[in-house]
Design an enzyme around this catalytic site. Structure first.
Site: not given
Ligand code: 13P
Length: 255
Positions: A13, A15, A99, A101, A171, A177, A217, A238
Site C-alpha cells: 500500500n 498510500k 483502510h 486512514e 490492521e 506506521g 509495520s 505500507g
Molecule cells: P505500515 O506498514 O507503514 O505500518 O502501514 C501498514 C498499512 O497501513 C498498510 O495498509
C-alpha cells in the site's frame, strides 16, 4: 496447517507516496527478482494517477496492480470520485477498502465500506477489506468484538459466491506506521478469530479458503514469523513496500 487451501498474498500500500515517473525503475528492480513471483500473489496498490504507469511497468511480470479506494456509486455527479468500472477499465485487480486512514480522515462507516465492496465485486475487482482496533479498544479488551462488528458490517448481504473473491486485512491501528508491530501471537489471535467469524457466516469450508492478511509495520525482518502463523496468509505493507525491502517480504512468503 490449512494454508494448503490458500495462496499467500503480499500487497503493498503505497498510500500517498511516489510519482508516476518513479514507477518504471522501481518495478524493473522488483520484477528482476524473478523467483519471487512463483508461489505468492503480489500486488502494489497505488494512488489513482499512478495506475496507468504501474499497469505498463508490470505488464508481463508477476506483479498485480491495486487501487486504494473506490466510490460506492456507479457513475454520475460525484466530483472527485473514481468508480469501480473506471478501475476495471484500467485493468486493476485489487482495491483496498475501509483502510483505517480513510475511516479516520474521511469518516467512512462499515455501511459505506459494504457499498464499496459490492461495487468492486460488481466490476470483477478483488476487494481487500481492512479492519482493526485502536489502542484504546485493545486496552479496553474489546478488540475481538469490535473487529467482528467491522467484518459483519462490511460483509452484510455478501453471498457465499461473492465472499470467495474477498480478501480481509487485519490492521491494528496502533501498529500502522508506528514501527510497533503486533506480536505474531496477537496478530494470529485476531486473524484466527476473523476466520471463525467467517466460518459462522459462510461455513468452515468457505472460511478455509479466504485470504486473511496482517498489516502494521510488517517488514523484511518480522515478516517470516508473522507469515508462519496458521491464519495469517499474507501482508498489507505500507512503508516497507516503498523500498526493495518489499522483495524480502515476498521472499519470506515464498518460503
Ligand atoms: P505500515 O506498514 O507503514 O505500518 O502501514 C501498514 C498499512 O497501513 C498498510 O495498509
Amino acid at each position: 496447517m490449512d494454508k494448503k487451501y490458500r495462496n499467500a498474498l503480499i500487497a503493498g500500500n503505497w498510500k500517498m507516496n511516489k510519482l508516476a515517473s518513479e514507477v518504471p525503475d522501481f518495478v524493473e528492480e522488483l520484477a528482476s527478482v524473478a523467483d519471487l513471483g512463483k508461489g505468492v500473489d503480489s500486488a502494489l496498490c497505488v494512488p489513482f494517477p499512478l495506475i496507468p504507469a504501474m499497469k505498463e511497468a508490470t505488464d508481463g511480470t508477476w506483479i498485480k496492480v491495486g487501487a486504494q479506494d473506490v466510490s460506492s456509486h456507479d457513475k454520475g455527479a460525484y466530483t472527485g470520485e473514481v468508480s469501480a468500472a473506471m478501475l476495471a477499465d484500467l485493468g486493476v485487480d485489487y482495491c483496498i477498502i475501509g483502510h483505517s486512514e480513510r475511516r479516520a480522515y474521511h469518516a467512512e462507516s462499515d455501511q459505506l465500506v459494504n457499498e464499496k465492496l459490492k461495487a468492486l465485486l460488481g466490476a470483477g475487482i478483488t476487494p481487500i477489506m481492512c479492519c482493526g482496533e485502536s489502542l484504546e479498544q485493545r486496552d479496553a479488551g474489546v478488540t475481538l468484538t469490535f473487529v467482528e462488528s467491522q467484518i459483519k458490517g462490511g460483509l452484510a448481504g455478501v453471498s457465499p459466491e461473492e465472499m470467495k473473491k474477498v480478501v480481509i486485512a487485519y490492521e491494528p491501528i496502533w501498529a500502522i506506521g508506528t514501527g510497533r508491530t503486533a506480536t505474531a501471537e496477537q496478530a494470529q489471535e485476531v486473524c484466527g478469530y476473523i476466520r471463525k467469524v467467517l466460518a459462522g457466516l459462510y461455513g468452515e469450508e468457505l472460511a478455509k479458503g479466504v485470504q486473511i492478511l496482517y498489516g502494521g509495520s510488517m517488514n523484511g525482518k518480522n515478516a517470516a514469523e508473522l507469515l508462519a502463523q496458521p491464519d495469517i496468509d499474507g501482508g498489507l505493507i505500507g512503508g516497507a513496500s516503498l523500498k526493495m525491502e518489499f522483495a524480502d517480504i515476498i521472499g519470506a512468503a515464498n518460503e
